[in-house]
Design an enzyme around this catalytic site. Sequence first.
Site, PDB file in Angstrom:
ATOM      1  N   ASP A  22      -1.476 -33.398 -21.652  1.00  0.00           N
ATOM      2  CA  ASP A  22      -0.061 -33.734 -21.467  1.00  0.00           C
ATOM      3  C   ASP A  22       0.274 -34.846 -22.448  1.00  0.00           C
ATOM      4  O   ASP A  22      -0.612 -35.501 -22.988  1.00  0.00           O
ATOM      5  CB  ASP A  22       0.177 -34.212 -20.030  1.00  0.00           C
ATOM      6  N   SER A  23       1.566 -35.080 -22.665  1.00  0.00           N
ATOM      7  CA  SER A  23       1.979 -36.189 -23.518  1.00  0.00           C
ATOM      8  C   SER A  23       1.567 -37.532 -22.910  1.00  0.00           C
ATOM      9  O   SER A  23       1.418 -38.508 -23.625  1.00  0.00           O
ATOM     10  CB  SER A  23       3.491 -36.166 -23.713  1.00  0.00           C
ATOM     11  N   CYS A  85       2.631 -29.929 -19.896  1.00  0.00           N
ATOM     12  CA  CYS A  85       3.768 -30.698 -20.385  1.00  0.00           C
ATOM     13  C   CYS A  85       4.826 -29.674 -20.744  1.00  0.00           C
ATOM     14  O   CYS A  85       4.557 -28.735 -21.510  1.00  0.00           O
ATOM     15  CB  CYS A  85       3.333 -31.482 -21.618  1.00  0.00           C
ATOM     16  N   GLU A 164       8.441 -43.607 -14.038  1.00  0.00           N
ATOM     17  CA  GLU A 164       7.411 -44.520 -14.530  1.00  0.00           C
ATOM     18  C   GLU A 164       7.658 -45.948 -14.050  1.00  0.00           C
ATOM     19  O   GLU A 164       6.724 -46.729 -13.904  1.00  0.00           O
ATOM     20  CB  GLU A 164       7.290 -44.435 -16.055  1.00  0.00           C
ATOM     21  N   CYS A 196       9.947 -30.512 -15.720  1.00  0.00           N
ATOM     22  CA  CYS A 196       9.259 -31.658 -16.348  1.00  0.00           C
ATOM     23  C   CYS A 196       8.227 -32.121 -15.339  1.00  0.00           C
ATOM     24  O   CYS A 196       8.531 -32.229 -14.141  1.00  0.00           O
ATOM     25  CB  CYS A 196      10.251 -32.776 -16.658  1.00  0.00           C
ATOM     26  N   HIS A 198       7.040 -34.871 -14.615  1.00  0.00           N
ATOM     27  CA  HIS A 198       7.307 -36.110 -13.882  1.00  0.00           C
ATOM     28  C   HIS A 198       8.173 -35.857 -12.635  1.00  0.00           C
ATOM     29  O   HIS A 198       8.166 -36.657 -11.714  1.00  0.00           O
ATOM     30  CB  HIS A 198       8.086 -37.108 -14.753  1.00  0.00           C
TER      31      HIS A 198
END
Lengths: 277, 277
Positions: A22-23, A85, A164, A196, A198
């Site tokens: 993943d990034s 990702c 985050e 996404c 996240h």
Amino acid sequence: MRGQTGSRSNGIMRKRPIGIFDSGLGGLTVLKEIRKILPGEDIIYFGDTARVPYGAKSRDTVIKFSVQNADFLVGLGVKMIVAACNTSSSFSLPTLRRRYNIPVVGVIGPGAKGAAGATRKLKVGVIGTKATISSDIYKKEIKKINPKIDVIGASCPLFVPLVEEGWLNTDVTEVIARRYLAPLKQKGIDSIVLGCTHYPLLKPVISRIFGKNVSVIDSASQTAKAVKKILDNNGISNNSGQARCRFYVSDEPELFRKIGSRFLGSRINSVKRVEVG
Amino acid sequence: MRGQTGSRSNGIMRKRPIGIFDSGLGGLTVLKEIRKILPGEDIIYFGDTARVPYGAKSRDTVIKFSVQNADFLVGLGVKMIVAACNTSSSFSLPTLRRRYNIPVVGVIGPGAKGAAGATRKLKVGVIGTKATISSDIYKKEIKKINPKIDVIGASCPLFVPLVEEGWLNTDVTEVIARRYLAPLKQKGIDSIVLGCTHYPLLKPVISRIFGKNVSVIDSASQTAKAVKKILDNNGISNNSGQARCRFYVSDEPELFRKIGSRFLGSRINSVKRVEVG
């Protein structure tokens, strides 16, 4: 063509780890779901934390970084690559599939399948980064399954930094989410893909805004199911491994460990730093 | 040791461009201020948009990227380097100064000087990215000027994505800003440094929250003054150039051009993509 060739026996392949990249941190939501339904598998996770995020970067930069990440995993002998990702999955899968002789799975196909299966009114919403939404990849994948489905996309650039920052259930997050999601609500979607990795952490807020008549499709759990199916179909799943997870990152391990534990819902012990690219 | 040596005459040096680098777009606020007070200078700007942002990355990764960026500018024959990025300035100035034989200026020193000069109650607030704030660099620089000054830092990770989303004057931005700035307000600061080159775009909101008794120090304009002073002191300022600006980025130029014009307050015409690192 790199990676494991078909000439070795499935027995050796079976014992090899699954590689996930993943990034950054987001792919840990995918790792979590894979561990749930494939508890015997060893996993290697690589997070490209030195170059995170990918979401506002261009197609060829994202492909270049994805190839470097996958090369690293293939070098460690993985039996399969999961591009965990959405931005990377939007752009790099054809390149990765040409490059390696092992299965490559992204998060887009499974998410699209989940959404197409859930909608009754044939109106699906997709949310993701700018790059994912402007690529129209979910629309293409969903329309491949059923061309009658209307797909409405919305990019939500503030969702990743909100997650985050750990602001998962704040008023601010709710206000921002309402603002981003209003156009989708107005269009009367009955199914929404969290495009996404996240976003599963914002699922409670998103579900609250749409109410119980809208299915929220989490591509992490859909992807885990796809991974299981591919391993089974290729006869390379491992039910008896030690379920070891190894973590690698391209920037400071400590930063990853701290926030990563939140994503994973359990403590990450050892993270190694490596150079890629 | 790279870059221009002292052996050539100042006359040749004078005509060379100023080199500015940043992790992405933010440094354009510094470029804008430099252009205002040094209208005869040619400028080369490099934005490392493939690896942006630097704000949550580690010290050694930021140093590595900064050296690569500065090497690129030195290769184009600049007479001075401006690290127009707070995170980069926090970590990489000593390395850059050892590496090149031309002046290197960051944004921290000038911002610290501005704040130390403005405070009467000897209570200064500093806001910036996680990396900048946890480095305590502003505190160190301000205390070098006057050790009696109390410096209170607060990281504001959502400010950069808010600016890049263009939400400069929304309710959401105000709510988030009030939340981040509350501890500084409570401590009774009378001067605040905008320790990130994106933040000048949020100056109206920040000024409104603190009211007119708090000076808001914009490190972009402070840095421009420092650049002018160094050029004058070294006898290498150029009052008669064509004021050409060249822009280079490490990712897609179009993405940079669009948002960049907002930062610069004027249209950016030509942007070239280059590989660094």
